[in-house]
Design a protein around this motif. Sequence first.
Motif, PDB file in Angstrom:
ATOM      1  N   LEU A  62     -55.565  81.480 -13.129  1.00 37.01           N
ATOM      2  CA  LEU A  62     -54.639  80.344 -13.938  1.00 37.01           C
ATOM      3  C   LEU A  62     -53.001  80.661 -13.661  1.00 37.01           C
ATOM      4  N   GLU A  63     -53.234  81.994 -13.835  1.00 34.72           N
ATOM      5  CA  GLU A  63     -51.891  83.160 -13.613  1.00 34.72           C
ATOM      6  C   GLU A  63     -50.856  82.380 -12.357  1.00 34.72           C
ATOM      7  N   GLN A  64     -52.375  82.763 -11.032  1.00 38.82           N
ATOM      8  CA  GLN A  64     -51.699  83.059  -9.348  1.00 38.82           C
ATOM      9  C   GLN A  64     -51.722  81.009  -9.280  1.00 38.82           C
ATOM     10  N   PHE A  65     -52.486  79.989 -10.022  1.00 43.59           N
ATOM     11  CA  PHE A  65     -52.383  78.973  -9.908  1.00 43.59           C
ATOM     12  C   PHE A  65     -51.011  78.240 -10.477  1.00 43.59           C
ATOM     13  N   LEU A  66     -50.309  78.485 -11.724  1.00 41.38           N
ATOM     14  CA  LEU A  66     -48.987  78.872 -11.702  1.00 41.38           C
ATOM     15  C   LEU A  66     -48.089  78.741 -11.801  1.00 41.38           C
ATOM     16  N   GLU A  67     -47.890  80.222 -11.092  1.00 45.68           N
ATOM     17  CA  GLU A  67     -46.598  81.137 -10.129  1.00 45.68           C
ATOM     18  C   GLU A  67     -46.829  79.542  -8.715  1.00 45.68           C
ATOM     19  N   SER A  68     -47.865  79.603  -7.964  1.00 45.88           N
ATOM     20  CA  SER A  68     -47.689  78.826  -6.970  1.00 45.88           C
ATOM     21  C   SER A  68     -46.803  77.062  -7.177  1.00 45.88           C
ATOM     22  N   HIS A  69     -46.587  77.063  -8.406  1.00 45.61           N
ATOM     23  CA  HIS A  69     -46.658  75.647  -8.620  1.00 45.61           C
ATOM     24  C   HIS A  69     -45.828  75.265 -10.363  1.00 45.61           C
ATOM     25  N   SER A  70     -44.681  76.566 -10.425  1.00 48.41           N
ATOM     26  CA  SER A  70     -43.765  76.597 -10.959  1.00 48.41           C
ATOM     27  C   SER A  70     -42.727  75.573 -11.419  1.00 48.41           C
ATOM     28  N   THR A  71     -42.871  74.766 -10.843  1.00 45.20           N
ATOM     29  CA  THR A  71     -41.718  73.448 -10.633  1.00 45.20           C
ATOM     30  C   THR A  71     -42.656  72.734 -11.137  1.00 45.20           C
ATOM     31  N   ALA A  72     -44.075  72.508 -10.990  1.00 43.33           N
ATOM     32  CA  ALA A  72     -44.499  71.114 -10.996  1.00 43.33           C
ATOM     33  C   ALA A  72     -44.799  70.460 -12.455  1.00 43.33           C
ATOM     34  N   ARG A  73     -44.682  69.099 -12.714  1.00 38.58           N
ATOM     35  CA  ARG A  73     -44.819  69.059 -13.828  1.00 38.58           C
ATOM     36  C   ARG A  73     -46.891  68.752 -14.005  1.00 38.58           C
ATOM     37  N   LEU A  74     -47.114  69.614 -15.260  1.00 35.19           N
ATOM     38  CA  LEU A  74     -48.063  69.697 -15.598  1.00 35.19           C
ATOM     39  C   LEU A  74     -48.302  68.640 -17.032  1.00 35.19           C
ATOM     40  N   HIS A  75     -49.522  67.934 -16.782  1.00 33.65           N
ATOM     41  CA  HIS A  75     -49.945  67.426 -18.532  1.00 33.65           C
ATOM     42  C   HIS A  75     -51.710  68.140 -18.799  1.00 33.65           C
ATOM     43  N   LEU A  76     -51.512  68.818 -19.736  1.00 35.39           N
ATOM     44  CA  LEU A  76     -52.722  69.713 -19.496  1.00 35.39           C
ATOM     45  C   LEU A  76     -53.298  68.243 -21.031  1.00 35.39           C
ATOM     46  N   ALA A  77     -54.534  68.228 -20.427  1.00 34.25           N
ATOM     47  CA  ALA A  77     -55.882  67.822 -21.111  1.00 34.25           C
ATOM     48  C   ALA A  77     -55.961  68.655 -22.516  1.00 34.25           C
ATOM     49  N   THR A  78     -56.254  68.302 -23.370  1.00 34.42           N
ATOM     50  CA  THR A  78     -57.062  69.001 -24.711  1.00 34.42           C
ATOM     51  C   THR A  78     -57.093  68.038 -25.424  1.00 34.42           C
ATOM     52  N   THR A  79     -58.000  67.899 -26.404  1.00 33.35           N
ATOM     53  CA  THR A  79     -59.092  67.308 -27.473  1.00 33.35           C
ATOM     54  C   THR A  79     -57.148  68.128 -28.855  1.00 33.35           C
TER      55      THR A  79
END
Length: 152
Positions: A62-79
């Motif tokens: 997950l850290e690698q993903f977040l570093e690769s897309h540090s400026t991306a707009r994320l929507h975190l799906a959670t209950t």
Amino acid sequence: MHIVLVEPEIPANTGNIARTCAVTGARLHLVGKLGFSTEDKYLKRAGLDYWHLLDITYYDSLEQFLESHSTARLHLATTRGGRWYTNVPYGPDDFLVFGKETQGLPRELLAARPEQCIRIPMRPGVRSLNLSNAVAIVLYEALRQQGFAGMV
């Protein structure tokens, strides 16, 4: 659009999601340790003959993903999300992030980014929807908001 699966565990769910990505043009990002082999027959069967239409990227963590897309707009799906997925504006380059079937996204990630958390409304006392259904619901809302660009 981008679909991100963090440590998916069930091959049929990932196969169904891959098929959804193929028919919508969404990019698929698989993050961390997968609960199956990408050669799994159930994964392949669920994705049917759409695998050649996919744009898939793999990340070790997950850290690698977040570093690769540090400026991306994320929507975190959670209950546990505070906002319904329908009350969020989506853009064509947004990332829809989903956690593993048994545990969802890491609590630390959700706690660090509460403004990015979204949820699908459900009746009280139920745990969650099937992962592939949840992905399809949120993705199609995002695509609807964008006028289903590039789709017929």
